[in-house]
Design a protein around this motif. Structure first.
Motif, PDB file in Angstrom:
ATOM      1  N   TRP A  75       3.110  -3.779  -2.714  1.00 37.06           N
ATOM      2  CA  TRP A  75       2.351  -5.042  -2.518  1.00 37.06           C
ATOM      3  C   TRP A  75       2.810  -6.178  -3.392  1.00 37.06           C
ATOM      4  CZ3 TRP A  75      -0.926  -5.836   0.955  1.00 37.06           C
ATOM      5  CH2 TRP A  75      -1.784  -4.738   1.649  1.00 37.06           C
ATOM      6  N   ASN A  76       3.514  -5.808  -4.461  1.00 32.22           N
ATOM      7  CA  ASN A  76       4.164  -7.065  -5.320  1.00 32.22           C
ATOM      8  C   ASN A  76       5.262  -7.609  -4.450  1.00 32.22           C
ATOM      9  OD1 ASN A  76       2.542  -6.721  -7.382  1.00 32.22           O
ATOM     10  ND2 ASN A  76       3.747  -5.052  -8.666  1.00 32.22           N
ATOM     11  N   SER A  77       6.063  -6.833  -3.742  1.00 32.58           N
ATOM     12  CA  SER A  77       6.911  -7.329  -3.231  1.00 32.58           C
ATOM     13  C   SER A  77       6.590  -8.029  -1.971  1.00 32.58           C
ATOM     14  CB  SER A  77       7.828  -6.161  -2.422  1.00 32.58           C
ATOM     15  OG  SER A  77       8.904  -6.711  -1.597  1.00 32.58           O
ATOM     16  N   ARG A  78       5.508  -7.794  -1.357  1.00 40.67           N
ATOM     17  CA  ARG A  78       4.582  -8.485  -0.248  1.00 40.67           C
ATOM     18  C   ARG A  78       4.253  -9.640  -0.998  1.00 40.67           C
ATOM     19  NH1 ARG A  78       2.643  -7.793   4.465  1.00 40.67           N
ATOM     20  NH2 ARG A  78       0.509  -8.997   5.204  1.00 40.67           N
ATOM     21  N   ARG A  79       3.574  -9.514  -2.064  1.00 41.74           N
ATOM     22  CA  ARG A  79       3.179 -10.575  -2.645  1.00 41.74           C
ATOM     23  C   ARG A  79       4.189 -11.923  -2.825  1.00 41.74           C
ATOM     24  NH1 ARG A  79       2.138  -9.918  -8.735  1.00 41.74           N
ATOM     25  NH2 ARG A  79       4.388  -9.760  -8.660  1.00 41.74           N
ATOM     26  N   ASP A  80       5.470 -11.420  -3.352  1.00 39.62           N
ATOM     27  CA  ASP A  80       6.436 -12.428  -3.767  1.00 39.62           C
ATOM     28  C   ASP A  80       6.801 -12.898  -2.312  1.00 39.62           C
ATOM     29  OD1 ASP A  80       6.379 -11.443  -6.147  1.00 39.62           O
ATOM     30  OD2 ASP A  80       8.121 -10.131  -6.121  1.00 39.62           O
ATOM     31  N   THR A  81       7.058 -11.891  -1.166  1.00 42.80           N
ATOM     32  CA  THR A  81       7.203 -12.550   0.123  1.00 42.80           C
ATOM     33  C   THR A  81       6.185 -13.705   0.614  1.00 42.80           C
ATOM     34  OG1 THR A  81       8.287 -10.629   0.794  1.00 42.80           O
ATOM     35  CG2 THR A  81       7.791 -11.961   2.570  1.00 42.80           C
ATOM     36  N   LEU A  82       4.950 -13.068   0.438  1.00 40.08           N
ATOM     37  CA  LEU A  82       3.712 -14.131   0.862  1.00 40.08           C
ATOM     38  C   LEU A  82       3.935 -15.513  -0.111  1.00 40.08           C
ATOM     39  CD1 LEU A  82       0.848 -11.608   1.295  1.00 40.08           C
ATOM     40  CD2 LEU A  82       2.275 -12.838   2.829  1.00 40.08           C
ATOM     41  N   LYS A  83       4.044 -15.301  -1.333  1.00 38.10           N
ATOM     42  CA  LYS A  83       4.249 -16.559  -2.181  1.00 38.10           C
ATOM     43  C   LYS A  83       5.272 -17.362  -1.610  1.00 38.10           C
ATOM     44  CE  LYS A  83       4.789 -17.828  -7.018  1.00 38.10           C
ATOM     45  NZ  LYS A  83       5.773 -19.028  -6.856  1.00 38.10           N
ATOM     46  N   GLU A  84       6.500 -16.660  -1.340  1.00 38.41           N
ATOM     47  CA  GLU A  84       7.609 -17.632  -0.807  1.00 38.41           C
ATOM     48  C   GLU A  84       7.319 -18.155   0.493  1.00 38.41           C
ATOM     49  OE1 GLU A  84      12.148 -16.941   0.829  1.00 38.41           O
ATOM     50  OE2 GLU A  84      11.199 -15.455  -0.341  1.00 38.41           O
ATOM     51  N   GLN A  85       6.416 -17.633   1.440  1.00 36.16           N
ATOM     52  CA  GLN A  85       5.891 -17.913   2.663  1.00 36.16           C
ATOM     53  C   GLN A  85       4.905 -19.047   2.384  1.00 36.16           C
ATOM     54  OE1 GLN A  85       4.576 -14.862   4.911  1.00 36.16           O
ATOM     55  NE2 GLN A  85       6.534 -13.850   5.358  1.00 36.16           N
ATOM     56  N   TYR A  86       4.153 -18.949   1.284  1.00 36.36           N
ATOM     57  CA  TYR A  86       3.073 -20.126   1.007  1.00 36.36           C
ATOM     58  C   TYR A  86       3.718 -21.172   0.361  1.00 36.36           C
ATOM     59  CZ  TYR A  86      -0.962 -21.914  -1.088  1.00 36.36           C
ATOM     60  OH  TYR A  86      -2.163 -22.874  -1.562  1.00 36.36           O
ATOM     61  N   ASP A  87       4.758 -21.083  -0.252  1.00 34.05           N
ATOM     62  CA  ASP A  87       5.448 -22.243  -0.694  1.00 34.05           C
ATOM     63  C   ASP A  87       5.994 -23.001   0.480  1.00 34.05           C
ATOM     64  OD1 ASP A  87       4.893 -21.490  -3.333  1.00 34.05           O
ATOM     65  OD2 ASP A  87       6.529 -20.440  -4.084  1.00 34.05           O
ATOM     66  N   GLN A  88       6.690 -22.157   1.245  1.00 30.48           N
ATOM     67  CA  GLN A  88       7.511 -22.875   2.344  1.00 30.48           C
ATOM     68  C   GLN A  88       6.280 -23.630   3.164  1.00 30.48           C
ATOM     69  OE1 GLN A  88       9.340 -19.888   4.337  1.00 30.48           O
ATOM     70  NE2 GLN A  88      11.024 -19.611   2.941  1.00 30.48           N
ATOM     71  N   VAL A  89       4.986 -22.748   3.420  1.00 31.40           N
ATOM     72  CA  VAL A  89       3.888 -23.505   4.127  1.00 31.40           C
ATOM     73  C   VAL A  89       3.663 -24.738   3.495  1.00 31.40           C
ATOM     74  CG1 VAL A  89       1.609 -23.289   4.858  1.00 31.40           C
ATOM     75  CG2 VAL A  89       3.362 -21.451   5.184  1.00 31.40           C
ATOM     76  N   ASN A  90       3.276 -24.565   2.357  1.00 33.85           N
ATOM     77  CA  ASN A  90       2.902 -25.949   1.339  1.00 33.85           C
ATOM     78  C   ASN A  90       3.720 -27.072   1.455  1.00 33.85           C
ATOM     79  OD1 ASN A  90       0.394 -24.849   0.413  1.00 33.85           O
ATOM     80  ND2 ASN A  90       1.410 -24.164  -1.630  1.00 33.85           N
ATOM     81  N   LYS A  91       5.135 -26.454   1.361  1.00 29.65           N
ATOM     82  CA  LYS A  91       6.074 -27.618   1.617  1.00 29.65           C
ATOM     83  C   LYS A  91       6.194 -28.229   2.932  1.00 29.65           C
ATOM     84  CE  LYS A  91      11.202 -28.290   1.304  1.00 29.65           C
ATOM     85  NZ  LYS A  91      12.655 -27.642   1.128  1.00 29.65           N
ATOM     86  N   LYS A  92       5.632 -27.382   3.912  1.00 27.85           N
ATOM     87  CA  LYS A  92       5.829 -27.970   5.239  1.00 27.85           C
ATOM     88  C   LYS A  92       4.563 -28.677   5.470  1.00 27.85           C
ATOM     89  CE  LYS A  92       7.240 -27.970   9.475  1.00 27.85           C
ATOM     90  NZ  LYS A  92       8.524 -28.672  10.067  1.00 27.85           N
ATOM     91  N   HIS A 144      -0.065  11.876 -10.386  1.00 25.65           N
ATOM     92  CA  HIS A 144       0.676  11.705  -9.094  1.00 25.65           C
ATOM     93  C   HIS A 144       0.034  10.591  -8.439  1.00 25.65           C
ATOM     94  CE1 HIS A 144       2.703  13.111  -5.493  1.00 25.65           C
ATOM     95  NE2 HIS A 144       1.339  12.937  -4.880  1.00 25.65           N
ATOM     96  N   GLN A 145      -1.311  10.535  -8.372  1.00 23.62           N
ATOM     97  CA  GLN A 145      -1.965   9.253  -7.514  1.00 23.62           C
ATOM     98  C   GLN A 145      -1.462   8.158  -8.216  1.00 23.62           C
ATOM     99  OE1 GLN A 145      -6.270   9.407  -6.879  1.00 23.62           O
ATOM    100  NE2 GLN A 145      -6.267  11.870  -6.859  1.00 23.62           N
ATOM    101  N   MET A 146      -1.342   8.015  -9.482  1.00 21.36           N
ATOM    102  CA  MET A 146      -0.745   6.766 -10.410  1.00 21.36           C
ATOM    103  C   MET A 146       0.515   6.534  -9.817  1.00 21.36           C
ATOM    104  SD  MET A 146      -2.858   5.187 -12.688  1.00 21.36           S
ATOM    105  CE  MET A 146      -1.566   4.567 -14.037  1.00 21.36           C
ATOM    106  N   SER A 147       1.354   7.543  -9.701  1.00 20.25           N
ATOM    107  CA  SER A 147       2.918   7.318  -9.395  1.00 20.25           C
ATOM    108  C   SER A 147       2.799   6.738  -7.839  1.00 20.25           C
ATOM    109  CB  SER A 147       3.553   8.566  -9.303  1.00 20.25           C
ATOM    110  OG  SER A 147       4.805   8.566  -8.937  1.00 20.25           O
ATOM    111  N   GLN A 148       2.010   7.467  -6.814  1.00 19.78           N
ATOM    112  CA  GLN A 148       1.956   6.456  -5.660  1.00 19.78           C
ATOM    113  C   GLN A 148       1.377   5.288  -5.534  1.00 19.78           C
ATOM    114  OE1 GLN A 148      -0.831   9.672  -3.783  1.00 19.78           O
ATOM    115  NE2 GLN A 148       0.999  10.867  -2.711  1.00 19.78           N
ATOM    116  N   LEU A 149       0.201   5.056  -6.737  1.00 19.37           N
ATOM    117  CA  LEU A 149      -0.095   3.565  -6.724  1.00 19.37           C
ATOM    118  C   LEU A 149       0.969   2.611  -7.326  1.00 19.37           C
ATOM    119  CD1 LEU A 149      -3.952   4.222  -8.194  1.00 19.37           C
ATOM    120  CD2 LEU A 149      -3.169   3.322  -5.927  1.00 19.37           C
TER     121      LEU A 149
END
Length: 215
Positions: free
Chosen positions: A152-169, A140-145
């Motif tokens: 967190w993966n979705s947040r990572r993708d968002t942060l990566k996109e933001q990071y790429d945008q910041v790097n571009k900027k 159950h904990q594994m399922s929650q994790l």
């Protein structure tokens, strides 16, 4: 079986006193004597016959006694052997009883071990149930994790996109900064050049004014 002994009635010898004998005739006395003699012979013959019978029976009894004594010795021997056999069987019985008691003792000890093992098995099964419950909880904990990991993966993708945008900027700003620094250097050169020119012109002007005042 013993031969039966036949006894004839023994004729009683009648003794005559002198007075009685005197009263009888010689013929009667003779007849009586003759009769007594015949009876005596008859009795003798019968007793001799009976004696032979008795002796024969004694011989048979002796033979039977000898046979019985032999049987007695044989029976005594067999009885002794039988006693030894009984004693031997008693010893074997005692040994077997000892073995039985030993096996019973071992069986009791093994039953104790079985009880201990069964208790241990029951404990292990109880632990297994707890572990199964733990596994379900962990799953159950594994399922929650997993769900949290997706977030967190979705947040990572968002942060990566933001990071790429910041790097571009940053790259854009770096390029713009480089461009302005280039212009800065150019303007600094011009400022320096024109400062020198102003100084030169100022000196010329100052010299010229000095000459004008002198005139």
């Amino acid at each position: 079986m013993k031969n039966s002994i036949k006894l004839t009635t023994m004729t009683v010898l009648i003794t005559f006193s002198a007075a009685a004998f005197a009263q009888n005739t010689a013929k009667e006395g003779l007849e009586r004597i003759k009769s007594n003699l015949n009876n005596s012979k008859s009795n003798l013959t019968e007793y001799e016959k009976n004696l032979k019978t008795v002796e024969g029976n004694l011989s048979e009894v002796a033979k039977a006694k000898s046979s019985v004594e032999s049987q007695q010795k044989e029976v005594a021997k067999q009885a002794e052997e039988n006693t030894k056999s009984i004693q031997k069987l008693g010893k074997q019985e005692t040994e077997l009883q000892g073995l039985i008691n030993d096996e019973k003792s071992k069986t009791a000890a093994e039953n104790q071990k079985i009880a201990e093992l069964e208790a241990m098995i029951a404990k292990i099964k109880e632990n297994q149930k707890k572990r199964e419950s733990n596994v379900q909880d962990y799953q159950h904990q594994m399922s929650q994790l997993g769900e949290e990991k997706k977030i967190w993966n979705s947040r990572r993708d968002t942060l990566k996109e933001q990071y790429d945008q910041v790097n571009k900027k940053i790259r854009e700003l770096a390029s713009e900064e480089k461009e302005w620094k280039g212009k800065q250097q150019g303007y600094k050169g011009e400022v320096n050049r024109w400062q020198k020119e102003v100084e030169r012109q100022q000196k010329i002007s100052d010299s010229y004014n000095s000459l004008a005042e002198v005139k």
